[in-house]
Design a protein around this motif. Structure first.
Motif, PDB file in Angstrom:
ATOM      1  N   ASP A   1       0.836  -1.196   0.000  1.00 38.49           N
ATOM      2  CA  ASP A   1       0.000   0.000   0.000  1.00 38.49           C
ATOM      3  C   ASP A   1       0.875   1.253   0.000  1.00 38.49           C
ATOM      4  O   ASP A   1       1.983   1.250   0.554  1.00 38.49           O
ATOM      5  CB  ASP A   1      -0.910   0.007   1.226  1.00 38.49           C
TER       6      ASP A   1
ATOM      7  N   ALA B   1       0.033   4.245   1.341  1.00 36.34           N
ATOM      8  CA  ALA B   1      -0.093   5.033   2.570  1.00 36.34           C
ATOM      9  C   ALA B   1       0.019   4.195   3.835  1.00 36.34           C
ATOM     10  O   ALA B   1       0.658   4.610   4.810  1.00 36.34           O
ATOM     11  CB  ALA B   1      -1.426   5.785   2.568  1.00 36.34           C
ATOM     12  N   ASP B   2      -0.591   3.014   3.836  1.00 34.61           N
ATOM     13  CA  ASP B   2      -0.610   2.175   5.036  1.00 34.61           C
ATOM     14  C   ASP B   2       0.543   1.174   5.036  1.00 34.61           C
ATOM     15  O   ASP B   2       0.992   0.720   3.981  1.00 34.61           O
ATOM     16  CB  ASP B   2      -1.938   1.420   5.132  1.00 34.61           C
ATOM     17  N   ALA B   3       1.001   0.830   6.233  1.00 42.80           N
ATOM     18  CA  ALA B   3       2.105  -0.118   6.387  1.00 42.80           C
ATOM     19  C   ALA B   3       1.555  -1.537   6.334  1.00 42.80           C
ATOM     20  O   ALA B   3       1.341  -2.177   7.374  1.00 42.80           O
ATOM     21  CB  ALA B   3       2.839   0.135   7.698  1.00 42.80           C
ATOM     22  N   LYS B   4       1.291  -2.029   5.125  1.00 41.63           N
ATOM     23  CA  LYS B   4       0.728  -3.364   4.996  1.00 41.63           C
ATOM     24  C   LYS B   4       1.037  -3.933   3.614  1.00 41.63           C
ATOM     25  O   LYS B   4       1.335  -3.206   2.676  1.00 41.63           O
ATOM     26  CB  LYS B   4      -0.787  -3.339   5.201  1.00 41.63           C
TER      27      LYS B   4
ATOM     28  N   SER C   1      -3.260 -10.767   4.552  1.00 39.71           N
ATOM     29  CA  SER C   1      -2.776  -9.414   4.803  1.00 39.71           C
ATOM     30  C   SER C   1      -1.718  -9.453   5.898  1.00 39.71           C
ATOM     31  O   SER C   1      -1.865 -10.195   6.891  1.00 39.71           O
ATOM     32  CB  SER C   1      -3.928  -8.496   5.226  1.00 39.71           C
TER      33      SER C   1
ATOM     34  N   GLU D   1       0.998  -6.934   8.273  1.00 41.54           N
ATOM     35  CA  GLU D   1       1.427  -5.606   8.711  1.00 41.54           C
ATOM     36  C   GLU D   1       2.939  -5.488   8.566  1.00 41.54           C
ATOM     37  O   GLU D   1       3.680  -6.452   8.811  1.00 41.54           O
ATOM     38  CB  GLU D   1       1.025  -5.363  10.168  1.00 41.54           C
TER      39      GLU D   1
ATOM     40  N   GLN E   1       5.933   1.911   4.088  1.00 40.17           N
ATOM     41  CA  GLN E   1       5.686   1.647   2.665  1.00 40.17           C
ATOM     42  C   GLN E   1       6.703   0.650   2.128  1.00 40.17           C
ATOM     43  O   GLN E   1       7.886   0.718   2.459  1.00 40.17           O
ATOM     44  CB  GLN E   1       5.771   2.947   1.874  1.00 40.17           C
TER      45      GLN E   1
ATOM     46  N   GLU F   1      -8.171  -3.026  -0.979  1.00 41.07           N
ATOM     47  CA  GLU F   1      -8.470  -1.919  -0.078  1.00 41.07           C
ATOM     48  C   GLU F   1      -7.251  -1.034   0.120  1.00 41.07           C
ATOM     49  O   GLU F   1      -6.122  -1.518   0.244  1.00 41.07           O
ATOM     50  CB  GLU F   1      -8.945  -2.471   1.269  1.00 41.07           C
ATOM     51  N   GLY F   2      -7.475   0.281   0.127  1.00 38.67           N
ATOM     52  CA  GLY F   2      -6.389   1.227   0.324  1.00 38.67           C
ATOM     53  C   GLY F   2      -5.928   1.815  -0.984  1.00 38.67           C
ATOM     54  O   GLY F   2      -6.723   2.138  -1.869  1.00 38.67           O
TER      55      GLY F   2
END
Length: 604
Positions: free
Chosen positions: A40, A42-45, A59, A61, A65, A392-393
């Protein structure tokens, strides 16, 4: 006279063999599976899904980035998080085990390794010959990770120091290493040291050669025996040699647009060629062997991302900022077809703004579309969209792993799992050299088709020491005596051989010599122990003068079968070659890592 294998000849041969493979009937035990890892913006995933069944989804974590890399033939995925000073590692859950004539595939769920690497600004990652080299730009070192161990869920690493911290790379080359070199201190007004060039180093970082000038060196890739890197002056090429690396600068020719350089390179896997950027709105096809070394491709808009097709070396794909995907014909160095696949994404702004990224997945091109929160599936044949996967994201960087292999059963999750490979050679008595003449049959050169690496360097650098120890456990020699015996047996200066159709190419210090060969029968040899062997012989019909007149294969088989390794004898005197029984250069598939070769040898 057959021309040395460059871009044109090599690709033509690959296209021919690829067409034959596509015409072959599909084995019901063959399974094809591609798994997509998506980072992603923006998100750390990291989101993971199976391309054919996107509901199979996981998914993970991370710390920040992710820039994602599929490594070790896709068995593992590495997530480099430059802004978070962290590197995470994943088992991809797809393991392809090559056995020469086929691959086995094993599929399980992906999983994250508990261990990570931390350090100041990890960036460039190089995956080559079973080693991962991750440069820590603000630490002044590279961490070297054993790629094979990652697929077993283990993280083993060691550190190679650099003279000073800078944005660069360390790369394995032959039995040694090379590293980028930077100036002692930032040039006035610059935020970082100036990158000056490339230098050979020992495993502890000690310089062992002079610095080869490559101003602003950036971007690197391997293809065949060559490492290439972009410079202000041109593209620097490096090949391993007995007395250290051989370095050559391919200067940008005068007919290229002025004021532009190459900073990103992709290496073709099935031949020696590169595809690189040339400024923001162009590409170059680079042939490190034959002139012209550069062929320029102008783009109608600035480039967002580009990729090579690993299954068909003739083509690459490039996405431009108007949202158009272009097929690049590597033979003609021209754009062949184009199709609109996303909304426009301007290249104005920061280099890391969310823009699409592309990757190959067999017959498909997979494209992240951050603003649409989609991963798009594009047919590589028609360039038409054949599906989308909602993520998602803001899906950004991607890596695709997987491929095709044989399986022997299915697990509860409807994925196929391979049984362990038996390493069978058919009749074990035949393998040991005891057979009847009536069992022998002519064999075609296609039994030996592929890209092959010599095992001699692995004997020299100690990689095969566990094999020698294993032999000593049940043999009549000590491990040291076995190593001395194989030192004579494996010795060769031909580090790589490719066989496509009737063309055999020998590589010495990265330089190819090619010829066409025709069947010349076989000869049965009787050894001192009373066992026998069969040499399958091929005679040169045309080709480079330096190519041998005869090649003779021995692989413990006596009838048609795809080989998983072989011993090769070559020379100009057919009868004299049959007398040679002490030197038998040995070759395994180039796709195998050093650890996989050790595993194969110990299983024999």
């Amino acid at each position: 006279m057959l021309r040395r294998l460059g871009v044109t000849t090599g690709l033509a041969l690959i296209l021919t063999s690829g067409a034959l493979a596509q015409d072959a009937p599909k084995d019901p035990e063959d399974v094809t599976l591609y798994r997509v890892f998506v980072g992603d913006h923006a998100d750390a995933k990291v989101t993971v899904f199976d391309l054919d069944k996107p509901d199979n989804r996981w998914s993970f974590e991370t710390s920040g980035q992710n820039k994602l890399y599929g490594v070790n033939n896709g068995a593992a995925v590495v997530a480099v998080q430059s802004d978070s000073d962290t590197v995470h590692f994943f088992k991809s859950g797809i393991k392809l085990d090559s056995h020469g004539d086929h691959s086995d595939i094993e599929v399980t769920d992906p999983s994250a390794l508990e261990e990570t690497l931390s350090g100041p600004r990890p960036f460039h990652l190089i995956d080559h010959h079973g080693k991962l080299a991750i440069n820590f730009d603000r630490g002044g070192y590279a961490e070297i990770v054993d790629a094979g161990e990652l697929s077993h869920g283990e993280l083993e690493s060691r550190r190679i120091p650099q003279a000073r911290a800078h944005h660069g790379f360390v790369a394995p080359l032959g039995k040694g290493w090379v590293t980028t070199v930077a100036s002692d201190a930032p040039v006035e007004g610059d935020a970082a040291p100036t990158r000056l060039g490339l230098q050979a180093i020992a495993a502890d970082g000690t310089p062992v050669g002079e610095v080869a000038t490559c101003t602003g060196i950036h971007g690197e890739a391997f293809s065949g025996a060559y490492l290439a890197a972009g410079c202000k002056e041109g593209v620097l090429t490096v090949t391993p040699g007995r007395d250290g690396p051989k370095i050559e600068m391919l200067d940008y020719p005068a007919d290229l647009p002025a004021g532009k350089t190459t900073g990103t390179l992709l290496g073709v896997k099935s031949m020696q060629a590169f595809l690189g950027n040339y400024g923001a709105d162009g590409l170059v096809v680079v042939d490190p062997v034959d002139e012209p070394h550069f062929r320029h491709v102008a783009l109608p808009f600035r480039r967002i991302d580009f990729a090579l097709d690993p299954a068909d070396a003739r083509f690459g794909y490039v996405l431009t900022e108007d949202g158009t995907l272009h097929r690049l014909d590597m033979l003609g160095a021209a754009l062949a077809e184009s199709a609109k696949v996303t909304e426009p994404y301007s290249m104005d702004g920061h280099w890391n703004d969310p823009r699409p990224r592309i990757a190959m997945a067999g017959d498909e091109i997979v494209i992240s579309d951050p603003r649409a929160a989609l991963v798009r599936r594009i047919s590589k044949d028609t360039l038409e969209e054949i599906g989308t996967v909602a993520v998602e994201g803001m899906p950004y960087n991607i890596a695709v792993v997987g491929g095709s292999g044989k399986v022997h059963g299915k697990g509860d999750d409807d994925h196929a799992h391979a049984h362990g490979h038996s390493h069978s050679h058919g009749d074990e008595q035949i393998y040991k050299g005891y057979f009847e003449d009536s069992q022998i049959s002519d064999r075609p050169l296609s039994d030996y088709a592929g890209d092959w690496q010599s095992v001699y360097p692995y004997l020299q650098d100690g990689t095969l020491d566990p094999v020698m120890a294993h032999k000593a456990e049940s043999g009549d020699k000590s491990a040291e005596e076995y190593k001395a015996y194989y030192e004579v047996g494996y010795r060769t200066d031909v580090e790589r051989i490719t066989i496509e159709g009737d063309t055999v190419t020998f590589y010495r210090d990265g330089k190819p010599t090619s010829a066409r060969y025709a069947d010349d029968g076989y000869e049965v040899l009787t050894y001192k122990k009373g066992n026998r062997g069969v040499r399958f012989i091929f005679r040169k019909s045309e080709g480079d003068e330096a190519a041998p007149q005869y090649i003779q294969f021995s692989d413990h088989r006596i009838a048609p079968a795809k080989t998983d390794h072989y011993h090769l004898y070559w020379g100009d005197d057919r009868a004299a070659l049959l007398e040679e029984v002490t030197n038998w250069p040995t070759y395994y598939p180039s796709a195998l890592s050093a650890g996989e070769i050790v595993k194969e040898m110990n299983a024999h």
